[in-house]
Design a protein around this motif. Structure first.
Motif, mmCIF file in Angstrom:
data_model
loop_
_atom_site.group_PDB
_atom_site.id
_atom_site.type_symbol
_atom_site.label_atom_id
_atom_site.label_comp_id
_atom_site.label_asym_id
_atom_site.label_seq_id
_atom_site.Cartn_x
_atom_site.Cartn_y
_atom_site.Cartn_z
ATOM 1 N N GLN A 234 -3.465 8.154 -6.444
ATOM 2 C CA GLN A 234 -4.301 8.733 -5.332
ATOM 3 C C GLN A 234 -5.379 9.762 -5.508
ATOM 4 N N ASP B 9 -10.353 9.071 -9.596
ATOM 5 C CA ASP B 9 -12.211 8.920 -8.848
ATOM 6 C C ASP B 9 -12.830 8.557 -9.951
ATOM 7 N N ASP C 208 -8.172 -2.354 -5.674
ATOM 8 C CA ASP C 208 -8.624 -2.919 -4.491
ATOM 9 C C ASP C 208 -7.035 -3.279 -3.949
ATOM 10 N N VAL D 246 -6.520 0.066 -1.982
ATOM 11 C CA VAL D 246 -7.447 0.141 -0.785
ATOM 12 C C VAL D 246 -6.764 -0.487 0.362
ATOM 13 N N GLY E 48 -3.883 0.976 2.006
ATOM 14 C CA GLY E 48 -4.286 2.286 2.738
ATOM 15 C C GLY E 48 -3.954 3.387 1.818
ATOM 16 N N GLU E 49 -3.681 3.196 0.443
ATOM 17 C CA GLU E 49 -3.601 4.417 -0.213
ATOM 18 C C GLU E 49 -4.707 4.882 -0.793
ATOM 19 N N LEU E 50 -6.059 4.296 -0.841
ATOM 20 C CA LEU E 50 -7.407 5.002 -1.301
ATOM 21 C C LEU E 50 -8.304 4.240 -0.045
ATOM 22 N N SER E 51 -9.175 5.193 -0.045
ATOM 23 C CA SER E 51 -10.333 4.830 1.055
ATOM 24 C C SER E 51 -11.329 4.006 0.348
ATOM 25 N N ALA E 52 -11.667 4.245 -0.978
ATOM 26 C CA ALA E 52 -12.419 3.224 -1.698
ATOM 27 C C ALA E 52 -12.136 2.842 -3.019
ATOM 28 N N ASN E 53 -12.683 2.132 -3.760
ATOM 29 C CA ASN E 53 -12.297 1.756 -5.165
ATOM 30 C C ASN E 53 -13.283 2.312 -6.074
#
Length: 306
Positions: free
Chosen positions: A54, A57, A90, A93, A96-101
């Motif tokens: 999470q 970046d 992906d 995402v 729901g663990e990441l907002s974007a890839n």
């Protein structure tokens, strides 16, 4: 022995691999490759001080790419690693663990893919001109005739069972990538030699065995065995090119396309999902496409001179 990665990483890798199996129907080989690449990436992130997926970046993704390059990873191998990471993120995402890839913002290294040179028709004939009573020679010719006659992958040929061959109908049931099944027509020399092989196959059997092609030990023949035998036959037959299973597949595609011009049929026979893959694989040049366009497209035909 490598240090286990933290559970915060491992649980999501395991969940993703299970997803690839249950939802995507990917083969064990593909699942294993994803597991391997993601484990390497997780190990690198731990060494960077990243606590979990999470926290990943775009900067950390670039660090992963840079580390691979410093370690001498070839562009195509690095591209594979980043592709695995992109697919995995992906999935995060989706969950729901990441907002974007973040991996989508990192460009993949340019992959200079080298396609094998195909054999010409004369070289192919020279390679396959094997007439011996030895069961292993009959088996090897059947293998090469089948690879050249159908364009199937080596992995597909290795997995073939006797029950997959329907000689009376001239068809073979092949399990391709992602465990997808397709029916491949075979006839002529390929059919003849496969049927000849089935006649002598019992001579190598030690016990009941469902595999179509077996080794002299009576077990399913291995990838390495096929590659080794084909290389040896190339030398014995005086072919200047190094012979590989993939080269015969490539030659099949090229020769069929040159004689028929039917790209869709070649795509189906090769088991490609995308037509663009077939275009690259058969190294279609622009001139060939342009000629086909000029002959076929109604708006390309020259108007008669007035």
């Amino acid at each position: 022995m490598s240090t286990p990665i933290p559970n915060t990483y491992q649980i999501w890798i395991d969940a993703f691999v299970a997803y690839l199996k249950s939802e995507k129907g990917m083969s064990e080989h593909t699942q294993s490759n994803y597991q391997k690449q993601l484990t390497i990436i997780a190990t690198q992130l731990v060494s960077f001080g990243v606590q979990n997926w999470q926290q990943l970046d775009i900067a950390w993704v670039r660090q992963i790419a840079a580390k691979g390059a410093r370690e001498g990873l070839k562009p195509n191998s690095l591209a594979t690693r980043l592709s695995c990471l992109r697919s995995f993120l992906d999935y995060l995402v989706l969950k729901g663990e990441l907002s974007a890839n973040p991996a989508k913002g990192v460009s993949t290294p340019r992959n200079h893919k080298r396609l094998p040179k195909n054999l010409d028709v004369d070289e192919t004939g020279q390679l396959l001109d094997i007439n011996m009573d030895d069961p292993l020679a009959i088996r090897d010719r059947a293998i090469m005739e089948l690879l050249y006659g159908t364009g199937m992958r080596l992995s597909e040929l290795i997995q073939l069972n006797v029950k997959n061959v329907q000689g009376d109908r001239g068809e073979i049931r092949v399990i391709g990538k992602g465990d997808k099944e397709r029916i491949v027509p075979f006839s002529g020399e390929a059919k003849r030699w496969v049927l000849d092989w089935l006649k002598v196959r019992p001579l190598l059997l030690k016990e009941e065995q469902e595999a179509l092609f077996i080794s002299k030990r009576g077990t399913r023949i291995s990838h390495r065995n096929v590659q080794k035998r084909m290389s040896e036959w190339g030398i014995k037959q005086g072919v200047t090119s190094h012979i590989t299973p993939h080269k015969l597949r490539h030659s099949f595609a090229t020769h069929i396309l040159e004689s028929s011009g039917n790209l869709r049929a070649v795509q189906e026979m090769l088991g490609h999902e995308s037509l663009s893959t077939t275009q690259v694989y058969t190294h279609l040049d622009f001139q060939h496409l342009a000629q086909a366009y000029d002959k076929a497209h109604p708006r390309a035909k020259k108007k008669p001179e007035s």
